[in-house]
Design an enzyme around this catalytic site. Sequence first.
Site, PDB file in Angstrom:
ATOM      1  N   ALA A  63       0.853  -1.185   0.000  1.00  0.00           N
ATOM      2  CA  ALA A  63       0.000   0.000   0.000  1.00  0.00           C
ATOM      3  C   ALA A  63       0.891   1.238   0.000  1.00  0.00           C
ATOM      4  O   ALA A  63       2.057   1.172   0.397  1.00  0.00           O
ATOM      5  CB  ALA A  63      -0.879  -0.008   1.245  1.00  0.00           C
ATOM      6  N   GLY A 102       0.406  -5.126   0.770  1.00  0.00           N
ATOM      7  CA  GLY A 102      -0.675  -5.115  -0.209  1.00  0.00           C
ATOM      8  C   GLY A 102      -0.239  -5.683  -1.554  1.00  0.00           C
ATOM      9  O   GLY A 102      -1.063  -6.199  -2.314  1.00  0.00           O
ATOM     10  N   GLU A 105      -0.677  -9.207  -1.231  1.00  0.00           N
ATOM     11  CA  GLU A 105      -2.124  -9.453  -1.143  1.00  0.00           C
ATOM     12  C   GLU A 105      -2.780  -9.424  -2.526  1.00  0.00           C
ATOM     13  O   GLU A 105      -3.666 -10.221  -2.818  1.00  0.00           O
ATOM     14  CB  GLU A 105      -2.769  -8.442  -0.189  1.00  0.00           C
ATOM     15  N   GLU A 125       3.517  -5.652   7.416  1.00  0.00           N
ATOM     16  CA  GLU A 125       2.676  -4.589   7.986  1.00  0.00           C
ATOM     17  C   GLU A 125       2.872  -4.389   9.481  1.00  0.00           C
ATOM     18  O   GLU A 125       2.733  -3.267   9.981  1.00  0.00           O
ATOM     19  CB  GLU A 125       1.192  -4.872   7.710  1.00  0.00           C
TER      20      GLU A 125
HETATM   21  O1  ZOZ Z   1      11.146   0.428   0.903  1.00  0.00           O
HETATM   22  C1  ZOZ Z   1      11.388  -0.913   1.238  1.00  0.00           C
HETATM   23  C2  ZOZ Z   1      10.248  -1.368   2.088  1.00  0.00           C
HETATM   24  O2  ZOZ Z   1      10.386  -2.302   2.850  1.00  0.00           O
HETATM   25  N1  ZOZ Z   1       9.077  -0.677   1.963  1.00  0.00           N
HETATM   26  C3  ZOZ Z   1       7.936  -0.904   2.805  1.00  0.00           C
HETATM   27  C4  ZOZ Z   1       7.209  -2.149   2.410  1.00  0.00           C
HETATM   28  C5  ZOZ Z   1       5.985  -2.286   3.261  1.00  0.00           C
HETATM   29  O3  ZOZ Z   1       6.009  -2.092   4.453  1.00  0.00           O
HETATM   30  N2  ZOZ Z   1       4.876  -2.655   2.608  1.00  0.00           N
HETATM   31  C6  ZOZ Z   1       3.643  -2.800   3.289  1.00  0.00           C
HETATM   32  C7  ZOZ Z   1       2.890  -1.555   3.173  1.00  0.00           C
HETATM   33  S1  ZOZ Z   1       1.457  -1.552   4.204  1.00  0.00           S
HETATM   34  C8  ZOZ Z   1       0.311  -2.398   3.333  1.00  0.00           C
HETATM   35  O4  ZOZ Z   1       0.540  -2.868   2.284  1.00  0.00           O
HETATM   36  C9  ZOZ Z   1      -0.987  -2.389   4.096  1.00  0.00           C
HETATM   37  C10 ZOZ Z   1      -2.020  -3.329   3.660  1.00  0.00           C
HETATM   38  O5  ZOZ Z   1      -2.011  -4.517   3.882  1.00  0.00           O
HETATM   39  C11 ZOZ Z   1      -3.149  -2.713   2.951  1.00  0.00           C
HETATM   40  C12 ZOZ Z   1      -4.348  -2.588   3.851  1.00  0.00           C
HETATM   41  C13 ZOZ Z   1      -5.397  -1.734   3.215  1.00  0.00           C
HETATM   42  C14 ZOZ Z   1      -6.626  -1.760   4.060  1.00  0.00           C
HETATM   43  C15 ZOZ Z   1      -7.578  -0.671   3.665  1.00  0.00           C
HETATM   44  C16 ZOZ Z   1      -8.772  -0.710   4.571  1.00  0.00           C
HETATM   45  C17 ZOZ Z   1      -9.816   0.270   4.084  1.00  0.00           C
HETATM   46  C18 ZOZ Z   1      11.587  -1.727  -0.053  1.00  0.00           C
HETATM   47  C19 ZOZ Z   1      12.040  -3.144   0.307  1.00  0.00           C
HETATM   48  C20 ZOZ Z   1      10.328  -1.796  -0.843  1.00  0.00           C
HETATM   49  C21 ZOZ Z   1      12.657  -1.064  -0.934  1.00  0.00           C
HETATM   50  O6  ZOZ Z   1      13.828  -0.863  -0.175  1.00  0.00           O
HETATM   51  P1  ZOZ Z   1      15.043  -0.006  -0.734  1.00  0.00           P
HETATM   52  O7  ZOZ Z   1      16.064   0.051   0.358  1.00  0.00           O
HETATM   53  O8  ZOZ Z   1      15.442  -0.548  -2.040  1.00  0.00           O
HETATM   54  O9  ZOZ Z   1      14.443   1.442  -1.008  1.00  0.00           O
HETATM   55  P2  ZOZ Z   1      13.856   2.487   0.022  1.00  0.00           P
HETATM   56  O10 ZOZ Z   1      13.389   1.816   1.263  1.00  0.00           O
HETATM   57  O11 ZOZ Z   1      14.816   3.616   0.158  1.00  0.00           O
HETATM   58  O12 ZOZ Z   1      12.536   2.965  -0.724  1.00  0.00           O
HETATM   59  C22 ZOZ Z   1      12.586   3.731  -1.926  1.00  0.00           C
HETATM   60  C23 ZOZ Z   1      11.559   4.821  -1.858  1.00  0.00           C
HETATM   61  O13 ZOZ Z   1      10.260   4.230  -1.865  1.00  0.00           O
HETATM   62  C24 ZOZ Z   1       9.471   4.707  -0.779  1.00  0.00           C
HETATM   63  N3  ZOZ Z   1       8.569   3.622  -0.381  1.00  0.00           N
HETATM   64  C25 ZOZ Z   1       8.910   2.340  -0.128  1.00  0.00           C
HETATM   65  N4  ZOZ Z   1       7.825   1.616   0.168  1.00  0.00           N
HETATM   66  C26 ZOZ Z   1       6.779   2.469   0.093  1.00  0.00           C
HETATM   67  C27 ZOZ Z   1       7.246   3.754  -0.240  1.00  0.00           C
HETATM   68  N5  ZOZ Z   1       6.438   4.797  -0.367  1.00  0.00           N
HETATM   69  C28 ZOZ Z   1       5.123   4.601  -0.168  1.00  0.00           C
HETATM   70  N6  ZOZ Z   1       4.607   3.400   0.157  1.00  0.00           N
HETATM   71  C29 ZOZ Z   1       5.394   2.319   0.293  1.00  0.00           C
HETATM   72  N7  ZOZ Z   1       4.856   1.119   0.604  1.00  0.00           N
HETATM   73  C30 ZOZ Z   1      10.497   5.055   0.272  1.00  0.00           C
HETATM   74  O14 ZOZ Z   1       9.983   5.971   1.215  1.00  0.00           O
HETATM   75  C31 ZOZ Z   1      11.618   5.649  -0.558  1.00  0.00           C
HETATM   76  O15 ZOZ Z   1      11.214   6.965  -0.867  1.00  0.00           O
HETATM   77  P3  ZOZ Z   1      12.310   8.108  -1.056  1.00  0.00           P
HETATM   78  O16 ZOZ Z   1      11.483   9.303  -1.329  1.00  0.00           O
HETATM   79  O17 ZOZ Z   1      13.062   8.176   0.247  1.00  0.00           O
HETATM   80  O18 ZOZ Z   1      13.165   7.656  -2.193  1.00  0.00           O
END
Ligand code: ZOZ
Length: 697
Positions: A63, A102, A105, A125
Amino acid sequence: MTDVVTYTRHDEIAVLRIANPPVNALSQAVRQGLSDAMDRAESEDGVKAVLIVGDGRAFIAGADIKEFGKPPMEPNLPDLCTRIEASPLLVVASMHGVSLGGGLEVALGCHYRVAQPSARVGLPEVHLGILPGAGGTQRLPRLTGAEKAVEAITTGRHIKAPEALELGIIDKIEEGDPETVGLAYARDLLASNAARRPVSEMPNPQGIDWDATHAALLKKGRGQLSPATAMRAVQAASELPFDEGIKRERELFMDLMNTDQRKGLIHAFFNERAVSNLPELKGVAPRALQSIGVIGGGTMGAGIATACLLSGLNVVMIEMSDDAAEAAKGRIGGNLAGALKRGKINQEKHDNLLSIALEVSQNYDSLKDVDLVIEAVFEEMDVKKQVFAKLDAACKPGCVLASNTSYLDVNEIAASTTRPADVIGLHFFSPAHVMKLLEVVVADQTAPDVVATGFALGKMLGKVAVRAGVCDGFIGNRILSTYRAVAGHMVLDGASPFQIDDALTDFGFAMGPFAVADLAGLDIGWATRKRKAATRHPDERVPTYIDRLCEQGHYGQKTGEGYYIYEKGKRGGTPNPKILELIKDEQQTLGITPRDFSDAEIVRRYMCAMVNEAAEVVGEGIARRPLDVDMTLLFGYGFPRYWGGPMKWADIQGLDAVLADIERYGQEDAWFWQPAPLLKQLVAEGRTFDDLNKEAA
Ligand code: ZOZ
Ligand code: ZOZ
Ligand code: NAD
């Protein structure tokens, strides 16, 4: 259709490609795009299957966390997953990079899943204080069984493709371009007349001992609610029909969405990334880093050397004598044995690190080729200056000269060399191969590329680097000194160190301050007290009972006795009864009648002292923003991540309430409890610490 989801036809297969850089987060536009594209596929003649793929580096990272806390926008993610699953067409996901939260999911809503060998999946999450809220807690256990699903969801760990295949989360692993691989798989499925296969129609998983698991998760989480709550959602998958399970998942999801813990954890997620983002370093290239010198192989030097070795850097360590060199090797060997036991390295790597990558020497000439030196000798200015003079003579031009000093003036150390622009503070935290914080202490003359090199080293070591200015203790230890002081006052007034440690671990700290003092070594605090004695304000209350223990050579964990007594081979200690006797003696000498403290009062005083000093540190510019303090405490001092850090904690409490308590405590001890000007200003203006973070962004 939105431009973040494109639709193309390949004969009987419609390909839905998500392109929402950097990680294909499921923003409203992506959800809408997927929903519209599903409608289109179902309405077009001849389409028999849908393939969902991600553009760029990931399938979908989850998400869009930036949308959390904002009014929900349709279509919501759970409905989208249900809509995909309900399609009369055969729906296939082809996954590469990460499929998280998500993102997984959505894949679980598809009927079949193929992944690249390097792909990783997970439901992380709980680390954001929530639970998988788009059917993940109901669908995953139907594929893996309840026990494995509870483990995956409550740890939030990334699962590599081969394990995901074994667990039944994915159906196939195939290397190649994700779209090509997905199309081939979809064609095979169509050719073999494979049926749609909605996970929601699979049988409920068998139950486990839910209450025992719940209790264990609460204990392990040190107060964090999300893992234990997520487990209750998996329980619903086992006990309820799918539709009711989804409703239960939603209720539990909303409960967590409304918690302060969710706010704290999301604050931590974004600021862990923002903290190392320094505008002044944009375009500044760091110096090359291949080999590192470490001076002193005691508690810290050994840990620093271990961290460097594990990150692929060669290490030359300097010690003072044969015995000290042997002891240092033993400490590094012990740390590496831990890494071997935990499967971080294999036996061959372990042996190579010790015999090839590490050199222990007593001769400073061995440092002639190193790129950066970290000094970790005794905390005495004269000793440090002698070492830096030797480094100045021995190291090649351009070598970065760093000190791991806890409190001493890095400007004074720099001035004792002929190359102050190359000198910097690189402050690690004990245990240095474990704690993720690196304070990069920038002195008056430190060159920008030396600062950039400090941050580059942090990144190489997998640490979170925070910029700090020079003052007594920089960001972390300066604040530590203040909250340690209030803990000391409470001991004099009647709370035992053991009660204080327990109250703070119940609050969520990894360790209480007295256990930390034993870990760091009581000799360091003792030396600092002696150093400051001459300039101490007459109203400052400084307990001296612990000096009696130091005088007997007991320095905490490293000597086996401190606030706690440590049995050989065991990490945790048991309360040292001598301590209570020593405290009683001091109370009698000072004429103090001890009083009772509730755990809540202990936590409140401790936290107020921390926040007040932190506001001073930000106000003086030692820390650039409140978030720098938050990340320092989180990654260096075992502060509970689910509070986001002390400044976030204070925002959540209300700064006016925190200030009111500080003023109330000031009626007992006006010298210690002086409200920080920045805190008073924010209260007067009705602003928060987070407002300052946003203004600085
Ligand atoms: O960024 C790493 C990571 O682990 N991201 C988070 C993954 C995560 O926690 N996903 C779960 C999200 S919550 C969810 O999905 C809730 C759910 O079940 C839905 C429920 C809905 C219910 C509705 C009810 C009505 C990752 C492994 C992906 C990449 O790592 P890297 O070290 O390669 O890169 P990062 O961490 O520097 O990230 C790059 C840029 O991307 C931004 N970002 C990452 N994940 C994001 C996100 N932005 C928004 N949403 C995400 N999920 C991160 O902030 C970074 O941004 P910048 O601006 O610093 O470059
Ligand atoms: O308990 C976790 C924690 O985060 N504790 C807080 C530690 C802390 O506050 N450190 C900062 C001290 S202040 C400082 O360093 C700055 C400074 O300049 C000090 C100056 C003097 C200040 C004067 C003070 C008045 C911790 C991460 C330690 C352990 O967490 P867990 O229990 O969850 O982890 P485990 O059991 O899974 O272990 C993970 C790795 O850590 C090693 N370890 C655990 N406890 C240890 C320890 N190593 C040494 N001593 C201990 N007590 C453990 O061996 C494992 O390592 P590997 O190699 O096996 O992975
Ligand atoms: P320690 O007493 O465990 O180790 C110091 C080591 O330095 C000893 O092994 C000693 O033999 C060696 N040494 C002393 N003088 C030397 C010299 N001239 N040349 C080569 N080796 C020499 O101390 P420590 O706890 O590792 O602390 C080291 C430094 O790190 C101090 O400045 C301390 O303030 C700082 N620090 C300590 C902690 C902590 O928690 N212990 C945390 C962060 C920073």
